[in-house]
Design a protein around this motif. Structure first.
Motif, PDB file in Angstrom:
ATOM      1  N   THR A 133     -13.231  -4.235  12.671  1.00  0.00           N
ATOM      2  CA  THR A 133     -12.476  -3.260  12.817  1.00  0.00           C
ATOM      3  C   THR A 133     -11.250  -4.277  12.500  1.00  0.00           C
ATOM      4  O   THR A 133     -10.188  -3.494  11.542  1.00  0.00           O
ATOM      5  CB  THR A 133     -12.393  -3.431  14.703  1.00  0.00           C
ATOM      6  N   LEU A 134     -10.933  -5.322  12.478  1.00  0.00           N
ATOM      7  CA  LEU A 134      -9.654  -5.829  11.887  1.00  0.00           C
ATOM      8  C   LEU A 134     -10.032  -5.810  10.124  1.00  0.00           C
ATOM      9  O   LEU A 134      -8.697  -5.491   9.975  1.00  0.00           O
ATOM     10  CB  LEU A 134      -9.855  -7.605  11.872  1.00  0.00           C
ATOM     11  N   ILE A 135     -10.802  -5.143   8.821  1.00  0.00           N
ATOM     12  CA  ILE A 135     -10.769  -4.680   8.625  1.00  0.00           C
ATOM     13  C   ILE A 135     -10.130  -4.140   7.541  1.00  0.00           C
ATOM     14  O   ILE A 135      -9.351  -3.560   6.748  1.00  0.00           O
ATOM     15  CB  ILE A 135     -11.954  -3.665   7.645  1.00  0.00           C
ATOM     16  N   LEU A 136      -9.511  -3.327   9.206  1.00  0.00           N
ATOM     17  CA  LEU A 136      -8.615  -1.653   8.586  1.00  0.00           C
ATOM     18  C   LEU A 136      -6.958  -2.296   8.698  1.00  0.00           C
ATOM     19  O   LEU A 136      -6.050  -1.742   7.810  1.00  0.00           O
ATOM     20  CB  LEU A 136      -8.170  -0.569   9.556  1.00  0.00           C
ATOM     21  N   ILE A 137      -6.835  -3.346   8.842  1.00  0.00           N
ATOM     22  CA  ILE A 137      -5.721  -4.514   8.759  1.00  0.00           C
ATOM     23  C   ILE A 137      -5.187  -4.585   7.242  1.00  0.00           C
ATOM     24  O   ILE A 137      -4.056  -3.816   6.702  1.00  0.00           O
ATOM     25  CB  ILE A 137      -5.672  -5.094   9.576  1.00  0.00           C
ATOM     26  N   PRO A 138      -6.223  -4.844   6.446  1.00  0.00           N
ATOM     27  CA  PRO A 138      -5.634  -5.514   4.805  1.00  0.00           C
ATOM     28  C   PRO A 138      -5.763  -3.987   4.248  1.00  0.00           C
ATOM     29  O   PRO A 138      -5.403  -4.189   3.738  1.00  0.00           O
ATOM     30  CB  PRO A 138      -6.528  -6.322   4.556  1.00  0.00           C
ATOM     31  N   PHE A 139      -6.931  -2.782   5.154  1.00  0.00           N
ATOM     32  CA  PHE A 139      -6.768  -1.880   4.134  1.00  0.00           C
ATOM     33  C   PHE A 139      -5.164  -1.271   4.230  1.00  0.00           C
ATOM     34  O   PHE A 139      -5.084  -0.501   3.666  1.00  0.00           O
ATOM     35  CB  PHE A 139      -7.617  -0.440   4.576  1.00  0.00           C
ATOM     36  N   ARG A 140      -4.778  -1.406   5.048  1.00  0.00           N
ATOM     37  CA  ARG A 140      -3.808  -0.728   5.570  1.00  0.00           C
ATOM     38  C   ARG A 140      -1.891  -1.039   4.772  1.00  0.00           C
ATOM     39  O   ARG A 140      -1.266  -0.739   3.747  1.00  0.00           O
ATOM     40  CB  ARG A 140      -3.075  -0.837   7.359  1.00  0.00           C
ATOM     41  N   PHE A 141      -2.204  -2.309   4.405  1.00  0.00           N
ATOM     42  CA  PHE A 141      -1.254  -3.816   3.834  1.00  0.00           C
ATOM     43  C   PHE A 141      -1.425  -2.932   2.218  1.00  0.00           C
ATOM     44  O   PHE A 141      -1.156  -2.214   1.305  1.00  0.00           O
ATOM     45  CB  PHE A 141      -2.169  -5.391   3.866  1.00  0.00           C
ATOM     46  N   ALA A 142      -2.759  -2.893   1.735  1.00  0.00           N
ATOM     47  CA  ALA A 142      -3.387  -1.986   0.488  1.00  0.00           C
ATOM     48  C   ALA A 142      -2.838  -1.181  -0.125  1.00  0.00           C
ATOM     49  O   ALA A 142      -2.395  -0.640  -0.797  1.00  0.00           O
ATOM     50  CB  ALA A 142      -5.414  -1.853   0.414  1.00  0.00           C
ATOM     51  N   ILE A 143      -2.768  -0.054   1.024  1.00  0.00           N
ATOM     52  CA  ILE A 143      -2.840   1.540   1.124  1.00  0.00           C
ATOM     53  C   ILE A 143      -0.644   1.460   0.853  1.00  0.00           C
ATOM     54  O   ILE A 143      -0.440   1.963   0.073  1.00  0.00           O
ATOM     55  CB  ILE A 143      -3.071   2.546   2.419  1.00  0.00           C
ATOM     56  N   ASN A 144      -0.249   1.507   1.526  1.00  0.00           N
ATOM     57  CA  ASN A 144       0.814   0.675   1.591  1.00  0.00           C
ATOM     58  C   ASN A 144       1.678   0.390   0.297  1.00  0.00           C
ATOM     59  O   ASN A 144       2.551   1.203   0.074  1.00  0.00           O
ATOM     60  CB  ASN A 144       1.787  -0.123   2.986  1.00  0.00           C
ATOM     61  N   SER A 145       1.339  -0.752  -0.142  1.00  0.00           N
ATOM     62  CA  SER A 145       0.962  -1.160  -1.067  1.00  0.00           C
ATOM     63  C   SER A 145       1.466  -0.357  -1.799  1.00  0.00           C
ATOM     64  O   SER A 145       2.513  -0.377  -3.498  1.00  0.00           O
ATOM     65  CB  SER A 145       0.112  -2.338  -1.485  1.00  0.00           C
ATOM     66  N   ARG A 146       0.310   0.604  -2.451  1.00  0.00           N
ATOM     67  CA  ARG A 146       0.105   1.154  -3.766  1.00  0.00           C
ATOM     68  C   ARG A 146       0.713   2.273  -2.936  1.00  0.00           C
ATOM     69  O   ARG A 146       1.352   2.959  -4.711  1.00  0.00           O
ATOM     70  CB  ARG A 146      -1.563   1.678  -3.207  1.00  0.00           C
ATOM     71  N   ARG A 147       1.404   3.016  -1.913  1.00  0.00           N
ATOM     72  CA  ARG A 147       2.175   3.880  -2.020  1.00  0.00           C
ATOM     73  C   ARG A 147       4.112   3.710  -2.432  1.00  0.00           C
ATOM     74  O   ARG A 147       4.261   4.289  -3.086  1.00  0.00           O
ATOM     75  CB  ARG A 147       2.326   4.649  -0.712  1.00  0.00           C
ATOM     76  N   GLN A 148       4.002   2.238  -1.793  1.00  0.00           N
ATOM     77  CA  GLN A 148       4.776   1.793  -2.287  1.00  0.00           C
ATOM     78  C   GLN A 148       5.060   1.678  -4.560  1.00  0.00           C
ATOM     79  O   GLN A 148       6.325   1.661  -5.241  1.00  0.00           O
ATOM     80  CB  GLN A 148       5.043   0.180  -2.257  1.00  0.00           C
ATOM     81  N   ASN A 149       4.219   1.358  -5.263  1.00  0.00           N
ATOM     82  CA  ASN A 149       3.769   1.315  -6.320  1.00  0.00           C
ATOM     83  C   ASN A 149       3.893   2.437  -6.562  1.00  0.00           C
ATOM     84  O   ASN A 149       4.895   2.790  -7.555  1.00  0.00           O
ATOM     85  CB  ASN A 149       3.039   1.018  -6.735  1.00  0.00           C
TER      86      ASN A 149
END
Length: 190
Positions: A133-149
């Motif tokens: 379940t904790l895998i969702l946290i790094p994926f959220r960081f990756a999604i936010n990073s992509r959105r900012q890019n």
């Protein structure tokens, strides 16, 4: 060819194609707009109280053949490029964290299956489920990073195309609020 004008009628030779009548009407407006942009770039470049031929030629070369170093917004572009690189590093670290958590969760599941003690088995399954379940946290960081890019790239494109920074101020505020703070603009987009 009633709807077309030959380029030779406009004093242009060897164009290769006739011009549509609507193109002939739009041409003077576009030439005026280019002349206006050329003069403003020459004013910006001129160090003297007047515009010289050299200023006009330099302005023409900057507008016709823009180079990365010749752009007036190259500092902003450098900041955007650095931010994109930093966001890319955060994205890769997030993916690495997700892989490590996935492997650790699988290891806990395998440990639970292989163990004969029922308490250890239940603990390993619960621990494995929590880690997965904790895998969702790094994926959220990756999604936010992509959105900012994506938003940084859009701002970079706009910086290259907008001549008046005042026109861009509201757009930058909205982009900052939406991407960094996470709030939508109050223009009915809520």
């Amino acid at each position: 060819m009633a709807g077309f004008v030959q380029p030779s009628e406009l004093g242009i030779e060897n164009l290769g194609k006739p011009l549509d009548r609507s193109a002939v009407v739009a041409l003077p407006e576009l030439v005026s707009s280019l002349q206006h942009a050329l003069l403003w770039e020459a004013v910006r470049l001129s160090k003297e109280p007047y515009i010289s031929v050299d200023d006009l030629e330099t302005a023409y070369h900057r507008l016709a053949f823009p180079e990365r170093d010749a752009l007036s917004l190259s500092d902003a572009q450098a900041v955007i490029t650095r931010a994109l690189r930093e966001n890319r590093a955060i994205e890769w670290v997030s993916y690495g964290m997700a892989v490590v958590l996935f492997i650790f969760g699988l290891a806990l599941f395998v440990f639970g299956v292989a163990n004969a003690d029922s308490a250890t088995r239940v603990g390993a399954f619960i621990g494995g489920s929590l880690v997965e379940t904790l895998i969702l946290i790094p994926f959220r960081f990756a999604i936010n990073s992509r959105r900012q890019n994506i938003s940084l790239r859009m701002v970079g494109i706009i910086l290259n195309r907008v001549d008046d920074p005042k026109k861009m101020s509201q757009l930058l505020l909205d982009t900052f609020a939406a991407v960094v703070v996470g709030k939508q603009a109050k223009n009915g987009a809520e």
